[in-house]
Design a protein around this motif. Structure first.
Motif, mmCIF file in Angstrom:
data_model
loop_
_atom_site.group_PDB
_atom_site.id
_atom_site.type_symbol
_atom_site.label_atom_id
_atom_site.label_comp_id
_atom_site.label_asym_id
_atom_site.label_seq_id
_atom_site.Cartn_x
_atom_site.Cartn_y
_atom_site.Cartn_z
ATOM 1 N N MET A 28 -22.690 4.191 1.990
ATOM 2 C CA MET A 28 -21.477 4.951 1.807
ATOM 3 C C MET A 28 -20.250 4.140 2.214
ATOM 4 O O MET A 28 -19.150 4.425 1.753
ATOM 5 N N THR A 29 -20.452 3.144 3.053
ATOM 6 C CA THR A 29 -19.332 2.300 3.471
ATOM 7 C C THR A 29 -18.764 1.531 2.283
ATOM 8 O O THR A 29 -17.552 1.287 2.229
ATOM 9 N N ILE A 30 -19.601 1.188 1.335
ATOM 10 C CA ILE A 30 -19.138 0.454 0.160
ATOM 11 C C ILE A 30 -18.175 1.323 -0.648
ATOM 12 O O ILE A 30 -17.155 0.845 -1.145
ATOM 13 N N VAL A 31 -18.468 2.600 -0.756
ATOM 14 C CA VAL A 31 -17.593 3.506 -1.499
ATOM 15 C C VAL A 31 -16.223 3.588 -0.830
ATOM 16 O O VAL A 31 -15.183 3.524 -1.509
ATOM 17 N N TRP A 32 -16.192 3.721 0.488
ATOM 18 C CA TRP A 32 -14.907 3.798 1.189
ATOM 19 C C TRP A 32 -14.139 2.493 1.087
ATOM 20 O O TRP A 32 -12.909 2.492 1.016
ATOM 21 N N THR A 33 -14.846 1.377 1.077
ATOM 22 C CA THR A 33 -14.187 0.085 0.913
ATOM 23 C C THR A 33 -13.572 -0.033 -0.483
ATOM 24 O O THR A 33 -12.443 -0.507 -0.628
ATOM 25 N N ILE A 34 -14.306 0.412 -1.496
ATOM 26 C CA ILE A 34 -13.779 0.386 -2.864
ATOM 27 C C ILE A 34 -12.554 1.283 -2.985
ATOM 28 O O ILE A 34 -11.558 0.923 -3.617
ATOM 29 N N VAL A 35 -12.606 2.459 -2.365
ATOM 30 C CA VAL A 35 -11.463 3.371 -2.388
ATOM 31 C C VAL A 35 -10.254 2.722 -1.730
ATOM 32 O O VAL A 35 -9.133 2.784 -2.254
ATOM 33 N N ALA A 36 -10.451 2.081 -0.590
ATOM 34 C CA ALA A 36 -9.343 1.432 0.116
ATOM 35 C C ALA A 36 -8.753 0.293 -0.713
ATOM 36 O O ALA A 36 -7.523 0.147 -0.780
ATOM 37 N N VAL A 37 -9.595 -0.489 -1.356
ATOM 38 C CA VAL A 37 -9.111 -1.608 -2.174
ATOM 39 C C VAL A 37 -8.329 -1.087 -3.373
ATOM 40 O O VAL A 37 -7.254 -1.606 -3.712
ATOM 41 N N MET A 38 -8.837 -0.040 -4.013
ATOM 42 C CA MET A 38 -8.145 0.509 -5.179
ATOM 43 C C MET A 38 -6.806 1.140 -4.798
ATOM 44 O O MET A 38 -5.815 0.981 -5.522
ATOM 45 N N LEU A 39 -6.751 1.835 -3.669
ATOM 46 C CA LEU A 39 -5.478 2.418 -3.225
ATOM 47 C C LEU A 39 -4.481 1.333 -2.834
ATOM 48 O O LEU A 39 -3.283 1.461 -3.103
ATOM 49 N N THR A 40 -4.960 0.257 -2.229
ATOM 50 C CA THR A 40 -4.078 -0.854 -1.883
ATOM 51 C C THR A 40 -3.540 -1.532 -3.136
ATOM 52 O O THR A 40 -2.349 -1.869 -3.202
ATOM 53 N N ALA A 41 -4.395 -1.713 -4.135
ATOM 54 C CA ALA A 41 -3.945 -2.310 -5.398
ATOM 55 C C ALA A 41 -2.935 -1.409 -6.094
ATOM 56 O O ALA A 41 -1.921 -1.889 -6.636
ATOM 57 N N ALA A 42 -3.176 -0.110 -6.085
ATOM 58 C CA ALA A 42 -2.233 0.825 -6.695
ATOM 59 C C ALA A 42 -0.891 0.796 -5.977
ATOM 60 O O ALA A 42 0.166 0.844 -6.610
ATOM 61 N N ALA A 43 -0.916 0.716 -4.654
ATOM 62 C CA ALA A 43 0.326 0.647 -3.890
ATOM 63 C C ALA A 43 1.079 -0.660 -4.182
ATOM 64 O O ALA A 43 2.308 -0.665 -4.287
ATOM 65 N N ALA A 44 0.355 -1.755 -4.329
ATOM 66 C CA ALA A 44 0.998 -3.042 -4.618
ATOM 67 C C ALA A 44 1.658 -3.040 -5.996
ATOM 68 O O ALA A 44 2.808 -3.494 -6.145
ATOM 69 N N VAL A 45 0.966 -2.524 -6.996
ATOM 70 C CA VAL A 45 1.539 -2.460 -8.344
ATOM 71 C C VAL A 45 2.745 -1.519 -8.369
ATOM 72 O O VAL A 45 3.759 -1.797 -9.013
ATOM 73 N N THR A 46 2.650 -0.426 -7.635
ATOM 74 C CA THR A 46 3.759 0.519 -7.575
ATOM 75 C C THR A 46 4.959 -0.085 -6.864
ATOM 76 O O THR A 46 6.105 0.138 -7.270
ATOM 77 N N MET A 47 4.734 -0.846 -5.818
ATOM 78 C CA MET A 47 5.843 -1.506 -5.126
ATOM 79 C C MET A 47 6.530 -2.528 -6.031
ATOM 80 O O MET A 47 7.750 -2.693 -5.977
ATOM 81 N N TYR A 48 5.747 -3.208 -6.863
ATOM 82 C CA TYR A 48 6.352 -4.139 -7.819
ATOM 83 C C TYR A 48 7.275 -3.382 -8.774
ATOM 84 O O TYR A 48 8.386 -3.816 -9.045
ATOM 85 N N ARG A 49 6.795 -2.251 -9.280
ATOM 86 C CA ARG A 49 7.625 -1.472 -10.196
ATOM 87 C C ARG A 49 8.859 -0.914 -9.482
ATOM 88 O O ARG A 49 9.936 -0.825 -10.055
ATOM 89 N N LEU A 50 8.695 -0.566 -8.221
ATOM 90 C CA LEU A 50 9.824 -0.055 -7.445
ATOM 91 C C LEU A 50 10.894 -1.128 -7.264
ATOM 92 O O LEU A 50 12.092 -0.856 -7.371
ATOM 93 N N LEU A 51 10.482 -2.351 -7.017
ATOM 94 C CA LEU A 51 11.437 -3.428 -6.783
ATOM 95 C C LEU A 51 11.995 -4.018 -8.073
ATOM 96 O O LEU A 51 13.136 -4.467 -8.108
ATOM 97 N N ALA A 52 11.204 -4.013 -9.152
ATOM 98 C CA ALA A 52 11.633 -4.658 -10.394
ATOM 99 C C ALA A 52 12.074 -3.669 -11.461
ATOM 100 O O ALA A 52 12.399 -4.082 -12.569
ATOM 101 N N GLY A 53 12.092 -2.403 -11.145
ATOM 102 C CA GLY A 53 12.446 -1.399 -12.142
ATOM 103 C C GLY A 53 13.844 -1.606 -12.693
ATOM 104 O O GLY A 53 14.795 -1.730 -11.927
ATOM 105 N N PRO A 54 13.982 -1.610 -14.019
ATOM 106 C CA PRO A 54 15.312 -1.862 -14.575
ATOM 107 C C PRO A 54 16.266 -0.673 -14.454
ATOM 108 O O PRO A 54 17.468 -0.852 -14.503
#
Length: 90
Positions: free
Chosen positions: A1-27
């Motif tokens: 079950m630890t693998i599932v929580w790790t995958i969830v954490a990685v996916m949420l971190t990736a989503a936050a990173a992509v969203t921060m890029y859009r926040l900073l580069a939004g036209p």
């Protein structure tokens, strides 16, 4: 079950990173507004995932408050936003 929580954490971190890029580069301000809403949604998903991982249901009160404040903030910003229109010189 630890693998599932790790995958969830990685996916949420990736989503936050992509969203921060859009926040900073939004036209436009609407792009940035959508990015802020998405970032709050990712944070809410992270809080929900933490509640599931730790078994602590007391954080759900904060989750509810964040959802209500986010909705009110989004509506107020969208209501009083100044359009992004370039003015032509006379």
């Amino acid at each position: 079950m630890t693998i599932v929580w790790t995958i969830v954490a990685v996916m949420l971190t990736a989503a936050a990173a992509v969203t921060m890029y859009r926040l900073l580069a939004g036209p436009s301000t609407l792009d940035r507004l959508v990015a802020v809403d998405t970032l709050v949604a990712v944070a809410m998903c992270g809080i929900g995932a933490w509640a599931g991982y730790s078994g602590d249901s007391t954080v759900t009160y904060g989750l509810t408050a964040l959802a209500l404040i986010s909705f009110i903030g989004t509506v107020s910003v969208a209501r009083f936003r100044v359009p992004d229109v370039k003015r032509r010189p006379r």
